[in-house]
Design a protein around this motif. Structure first.
Motif, mmCIF file in Angstrom:
data_model
loop_
_atom_site.group_PDB
_atom_site.id
_atom_site.type_symbol
_atom_site.label_atom_id
_atom_site.label_comp_id
_atom_site.label_asym_id
_atom_site.label_seq_id
_atom_site.Cartn_x
_atom_site.Cartn_y
_atom_site.Cartn_z
ATOM 1 N N ALA A 142 7.997 4.383 -4.190
ATOM 2 C CA ALA A 142 7.825 2.860 -4.593
ATOM 3 C C ALA A 142 7.168 2.159 -3.694
ATOM 4 N N ALA A 143 6.882 2.480 -2.455
ATOM 5 C CA ALA A 143 5.947 1.730 -1.582
ATOM 6 C C ALA A 143 4.582 1.622 -2.123
ATOM 7 N N ALA A 144 4.117 2.810 -2.688
ATOM 8 C CA ALA A 144 2.623 3.244 -3.087
ATOM 9 C C ALA A 144 2.579 2.152 -4.216
ATOM 10 N N LYS A 145 3.470 1.537 -4.983
ATOM 11 C CA LYS A 145 3.421 0.974 -6.065
ATOM 12 C C LYS A 145 3.375 -0.506 -6.076
ATOM 13 N N LYS A 146 3.880 -1.010 -4.737
ATOM 14 C CA LYS A 146 4.105 -2.439 -4.383
ATOM 15 C C LYS A 146 2.948 -3.045 -3.813
ATOM 16 N N ARG A 147 1.759 -2.315 -3.225
ATOM 17 C CA ARG A 147 0.707 -2.672 -2.742
ATOM 18 C C ARG A 147 -0.649 -2.251 -3.179
ATOM 19 N N PRO A 148 -1.714 -2.730 -2.832
ATOM 20 C CA PRO A 148 -2.881 -2.056 -3.388
ATOM 21 C C PRO A 148 -3.073 -0.541 -3.119
ATOM 22 N N LEU A 149 -3.752 0.069 -3.853
ATOM 23 C CA LEU A 149 -3.835 1.551 -3.851
ATOM 24 C C LEU A 149 -5.057 1.811 -2.825
ATOM 25 N N LYS A 150 -4.659 2.567 -1.916
ATOM 26 C CA LYS A 150 -5.812 3.182 -1.019
ATOM 27 C C LYS A 150 -6.091 4.526 -1.340
ATOM 28 N N ILE A 151 -7.679 4.598 -1.316
ATOM 29 C CA ILE A 151 -8.065 6.047 -1.623
ATOM 30 C C ILE A 151 -8.539 6.494 -0.402
ATOM 31 N N GLY A 152 -8.646 7.921 -0.197
ATOM 32 C CA GLY A 152 -9.195 8.471 0.924
ATOM 33 C C GLY A 152 -10.114 9.827 0.482
ATOM 34 N N TYR A 153 -11.074 10.107 0.766
ATOM 35 C CA TYR A 153 -11.881 11.045 0.276
ATOM 36 C C TYR A 153 -12.801 11.557 1.345
ATOM 37 N N LEU A 154 -13.311 12.971 1.229
ATOM 38 C CA LEU A 154 -14.326 13.510 2.016
ATOM 39 C C LEU A 154 -15.751 13.239 1.171
ATOM 40 N N PRO A 155 -16.760 13.197 1.981
ATOM 41 C CA PRO A 155 -18.003 13.060 1.308
ATOM 42 C C PRO A 155 -18.702 14.219 0.737
ATOM 43 N N ILE A 156 -18.015 14.652 -0.286
ATOM 44 C CA ILE A 156 -18.592 15.951 -1.116
ATOM 45 C C ILE A 156 -18.481 15.494 -2.739
ATOM 46 N N THR A 157 -19.064 16.373 -3.267
ATOM 47 C CA THR A 157 -19.065 16.049 -4.760
ATOM 48 C C THR A 157 -17.691 16.029 -5.422
ATOM 49 N N ASP A 158 -16.783 16.657 -4.842
ATOM 50 C CA ASP A 158 -15.422 16.788 -5.418
ATOM 51 C C ASP A 158 -14.847 15.294 -5.668
ATOM 52 N N ALA A 159 -15.036 14.349 -4.532
ATOM 53 C CA ALA A 159 -14.634 12.963 -4.714
ATOM 54 C C ALA A 159 -14.982 12.194 -5.725
ATOM 55 N N THR A 160 -16.000 12.846 -6.567
ATOM 56 C CA THR A 160 -16.802 11.970 -7.423
ATOM 57 C C THR A 160 -15.985 11.112 -8.468
ATOM 58 N N PRO A 161 -14.904 11.760 -9.261
ATOM 59 C CA PRO A 161 -14.034 11.086 -9.977
ATOM 60 C C PRO A 161 -13.376 9.958 -9.536
ATOM 61 N N LEU A 162 -12.818 9.890 -8.323
ATOM 62 C CA LEU A 162 -12.392 8.529 -7.406
ATOM 63 C C LEU A 162 -13.442 7.778 -7.377
ATOM 64 N N LEU A 163 -14.534 8.208 -6.709
ATOM 65 C CA LEU A 163 -15.865 7.054 -6.335
ATOM 66 C C LEU A 163 -16.220 6.421 -7.710
ATOM 67 N N VAL A 164 -16.626 7.200 -8.722
ATOM 68 C CA VAL A 164 -16.905 6.611 -10.006
ATOM 69 C C VAL A 164 -15.961 5.867 -10.602
ATOM 70 N N ALA A 165 -14.671 5.888 -10.685
ATOM 71 C CA ALA A 165 -13.678 5.184 -11.061
ATOM 72 C C ALA A 165 -13.606 3.769 -10.447
ATOM 73 N N TYR A 166 -13.842 3.896 -9.210
ATOM 74 C CA TYR A 166 -13.809 2.636 -8.459
ATOM 75 C C TYR A 166 -15.169 1.674 -8.541
ATOM 76 N N THR A 167 -16.220 2.542 -8.679
ATOM 77 C CA THR A 167 -17.549 1.722 -8.730
ATOM 78 C C THR A 167 -17.551 1.337 -10.099
ATOM 79 N N LEU A 168 -17.258 1.920 -11.196
ATOM 80 C CA LEU A 168 -17.371 1.260 -12.326
ATOM 81 C C LEU A 168 -16.066 0.352 -13.061
ATOM 82 N N GLY A 169 -15.144 0.105 -11.966
ATOM 83 C CA GLY A 169 -14.149 -0.807 -12.180
ATOM 84 C C GLY A 169 -12.861 -0.399 -12.930
#
Length: 172
Positions: free
Chosen positions: A41-68
């Motif tokens: 429930a705590a994760a649903k009541k505040r802004p989502l926070k994303i963590g990632y390592l700087p490797i290509t595997d993180a691409t979907p999360l970064l693209v999703a954020y960047t493209l809105g």
């Protein structure tokens, strides 16, 4: 881009469609690690926070954020935070610093089944690519030939380590 309706991943939760859409819609560009999300429930009541390592595997999360994609679905997401190790990413996720992260598949499996953490794997975009590589002249043609040899894996939590451990276990 048009997407089919996707059910929420957490019972009685707000929709996480945008994340699923993003993960599925951008998976083809380069992701081999699962995206995990705590079902709390705590994760649903505040802004989502994303963590990632700087490797290509993180691409979907970064693209999703960047493209809105997240904001398009009405979700407030803080800018993704880069970390430099699987240990820091995992510990940050477990302590609530991140709500969403890409991880090597064995990490959320360990969290869920060994630590009883209620995580959900939202996307698993690649199930192959692991290999055992040896020198051509090493005389190693099967796992049994590794007896007495020193081997290395990229991370304890990697699929490479699982493949190696299972192969060696079969050989005794």
């Amino acid at each position: 881009m048009k997407f089919n309706h996707v059910k929420p991943v957490c019972p009685n939760s707000i929709s996480r469609r945008s994340f699923l859409k993003t993960a599925i819609g951008t998976a083809g560009i380069a992701a081999c690690a699962p995206m995990v999300f705590p079902c709390s429930a705590a994760a649903k009541k505040r802004p989502l926070k994303i963590g990632y390592l700087p490797i290509t595997d993180a691409t979907p999360l970064l693209v999703a954020y960047t493209l809105g994609y997240f904001s398009h679905e009405g979700l407030h997401v803080e800018p993704p935070v880069m970390v430099r190790s699987w240990k820091v990413l995992s510990e940050s996720f477990l302590t609530g610093k991140f709500d969403l992260a890409h991880m090597l598949f064995p990490i959320p499996v360990w969290m869920r089944f060994k630590q009883n953490v209620p995580v959900k794997v939202l996307a698993w975009n690649h199930t192959n690519g692991s290999a055992v590589t040896v020198k051509a002249d090493a005389g190693i043609n099967r796992f049994a030939d590794l007896a007495g040899k020193q081997v290395a894996v990229p991370s304890w939590y990697s699929m490479h380590n699982l493949v190696m451990q299972l192969g060696l276990q079969v050989q005794g």
